[in-house]
Design a protein around this motif. Structure first.
Motif, mmCIF file in Angstrom:
data_model
loop_
_atom_site.group_PDB
_atom_site.id
_atom_site.type_symbol
_atom_site.label_atom_id
_atom_site.label_comp_id
_atom_site.label_asym_id
_atom_site.label_seq_id
_atom_site.Cartn_x
_atom_site.Cartn_y
_atom_site.Cartn_z
ATOM 1 N N LEU A 148 40.484 20.510 38.347
ATOM 2 C CA LEU A 148 41.743 22.020 38.038
ATOM 3 C C LEU A 148 41.743 22.498 39.681
ATOM 4 N N ILE A 149 42.846 22.755 39.783
ATOM 5 C CA ILE A 149 43.302 22.847 41.525
ATOM 6 C C ILE A 149 43.732 23.976 41.536
ATOM 7 N N PRO A 150 43.937 25.174 42.206
ATOM 8 C CA PRO A 150 44.647 26.896 42.046
ATOM 9 C C PRO A 150 45.776 26.607 43.076
ATOM 10 N N THR A 151 46.585 27.402 42.451
ATOM 11 C CA THR A 151 47.212 27.325 43.485
ATOM 12 C C THR A 151 47.355 28.989 43.859
ATOM 13 N N VAL A 152 48.332 29.342 45.057
ATOM 14 C CA VAL A 152 48.285 29.800 46.026
ATOM 15 C C VAL A 152 48.203 31.758 44.777
ATOM 16 N N ALA A 153 48.934 31.164 44.036
ATOM 17 C CA ALA A 153 49.429 32.136 43.064
ATOM 18 C C ALA A 153 48.579 32.638 42.367
ATOM 19 N N ASP A 154 46.792 31.556 42.146
ATOM 20 C CA ASP A 154 46.027 31.876 41.295
ATOM 21 C C ASP A 154 44.687 32.247 42.880
ATOM 22 N N LEU A 155 45.128 32.180 43.763
ATOM 23 C CA LEU A 155 44.271 33.151 44.207
ATOM 24 C C LEU A 155 44.378 34.674 44.494
ATOM 25 N N ARG A 156 45.785 34.441 44.290
ATOM 26 C CA ARG A 156 46.364 35.973 44.979
ATOM 27 C C ARG A 156 46.033 36.571 43.218
ATOM 28 N N ASP A 157 45.565 36.277 41.925
ATOM 29 C CA ASP A 157 45.300 37.463 41.268
ATOM 30 C C ASP A 157 43.967 37.697 41.592
ATOM 31 N N CYS A 158 42.693 37.219 42.423
ATOM 32 C CA CYS A 158 41.431 37.865 42.428
ATOM 33 C C CYS A 158 41.290 38.550 43.545
ATOM 34 N N GLU A 159 42.196 38.711 44.090
ATOM 35 C CA GLU A 159 42.071 39.469 45.611
ATOM 36 C C GLU A 159 41.125 41.105 45.706
ATOM 37 N N GLY A 160 40.904 40.837 44.544
ATOM 38 C CA GLY A 160 40.128 42.726 43.874
ATOM 39 C C GLY A 160 38.637 42.115 43.823
ATOM 40 N N ALA A 161 38.123 40.501 44.546
ATOM 41 C CA ALA A 161 36.720 39.969 44.078
ATOM 42 C C ALA A 161 35.831 40.570 45.083
ATOM 43 N N GLN A 162 34.896 41.016 45.147
ATOM 44 C CA GLN A 162 34.004 41.555 45.773
ATOM 45 C C GLN A 162 33.119 40.495 46.371
ATOM 46 N N SER A 163 32.774 39.847 45.910
ATOM 47 C CA SER A 163 32.086 38.302 46.562
ATOM 48 C C SER A 163 32.523 36.582 46.658
ATOM 49 N N SER A 164 32.524 35.824 46.712
ATOM 50 C CA SER A 164 32.341 34.650 46.757
ATOM 51 C C SER A 164 32.634 34.217 44.994
ATOM 52 N N ASP A 165 31.548 34.312 44.698
ATOM 53 C CA ASP A 165 30.907 34.600 42.715
ATOM 54 C C ASP A 165 32.283 35.043 42.601
ATOM 55 N N GLN A 166 32.424 36.089 42.589
ATOM 56 C CA GLN A 166 33.577 36.871 41.875
ATOM 57 C C GLN A 166 35.063 35.959 41.246
ATOM 58 N N GLN A 167 35.145 35.881 43.157
ATOM 59 C CA GLN A 167 36.259 34.695 43.703
ATOM 60 C C GLN A 167 36.596 33.720 43.102
ATOM 61 N N ALA A 168 35.325 32.576 42.580
ATOM 62 C CA ALA A 168 35.336 31.469 41.987
ATOM 63 C C ALA A 168 35.529 31.637 40.473
ATOM 64 N N PHE A 169 34.627 33.168 39.579
ATOM 65 C CA PHE A 169 34.848 33.221 38.201
ATOM 66 C C PHE A 169 36.168 33.259 37.951
ATOM 67 N N TRP A 170 36.910 34.338 38.906
ATOM 68 C CA TRP A 170 38.081 34.540 38.175
ATOM 69 C C TRP A 170 39.264 33.514 38.081
ATOM 70 N N VAL A 171 38.913 33.002 39.430
ATOM 71 C CA VAL A 171 40.439 31.786 39.683
ATOM 72 C C VAL A 171 40.133 30.536 38.578
ATOM 73 N N GLY A 172 38.357 30.636 39.033
ATOM 74 C CA GLY A 172 37.988 29.251 37.406
ATOM 75 C C GLY A 172 38.165 29.616 36.073
ATOM 76 N N GLY A 173 37.901 30.678 35.571
ATOM 77 C CA GLY A 173 38.477 30.994 34.543
ATOM 78 C C GLY A 173 40.174 31.372 33.939
ATOM 79 N N THR A 174 40.644 30.892 35.057
ATOM 80 C CA THR A 174 42.766 30.518 35.236
ATOM 81 C C THR A 174 43.117 29.538 34.900
ATOM 82 N N LEU A 175 42.354 28.539 35.950
ATOM 83 C CA LEU A 175 42.748 27.017 35.600
ATOM 84 C C LEU A 175 41.447 26.689 34.114
ATOM 85 N N LEU A 176 40.583 26.604 33.665
ATOM 86 C CA LEU A 176 40.070 26.281 32.760
ATOM 87 C C LEU A 176 40.872 27.176 31.364
ATOM 88 N N GLY A 177 42.575 27.677 31.462
ATOM 89 C CA GLY A 177 42.733 27.678 30.436
ATOM 90 C C GLY A 177 44.592 26.540 30.430
#
Length: 148
Positions: A93-122
């Protein structure tokens, strides 16, 4: 100094395919409960109706056994696919640029991975095992991704 590292996605996919072929638990899928829903519901309903009449004979015990075994047989509903089946393959499961833009408010790499991963799991809800390729960017790299 060029710090950019490139991921060999085809090599990662081959490694995941070998791992999934080797371990049956990674080929487990949530099976649909719809084929067993009505027989289970009907068995439990008949048992309740029969018991409501106050009778205590062999039919009450038989209907109770049907209800118990139906519920036991219907939960959990998991199937393990054969390693050679195309459905057993676990695509990355590979995110698109739009998926990455959705997590712009993430404060850390872990938060970014969590939000992008959550989007992909659906994207593949029936599977129990997922491999998400989540790029982690520094603040300097984020401006480049946002401009893409």
């Amino acid at each position: 100094q060029d710090r950019a590292l490139h991921l060999d996605v085809p090599a990662l996919q081959r490694a995941v395919d070998r791992l999934v072929a080797r371990h049956a638990a990674l080929r487990a899928r949530n099976a649909s409960e719809l084929p067993l829903f009505m027989p289970t519901y009907d068995g439990a309903s008949l048992w309740q109706l029969w018991c409501a009449g106050g009778r205590r004979d062999w039919t009450r015990a038989a209907l109770g056994w049907v209800a118990r075994s139906s519920i036991y047989g219907a939960w959990p509903r998991t199937s393990v696919l054969h390693a050679g089946l195309p459905e057993a393959r676990t695509p990355l499961l590979i995110p698109t640029v739009a998926d990455l833009r959705d997590c712009e408010g993430a404060q850390s790499s872990d938060q970014q991975a969590f939000w992008v991963g959550g989007t992909l799991l659906g994207q593949r809800p029936g599977e129990m095992f997922h491999v998400c390729v989540v790029p982690i960017f520094s603040q300097a790299d984020a401006a480049t991704v946002g401009a893409a």
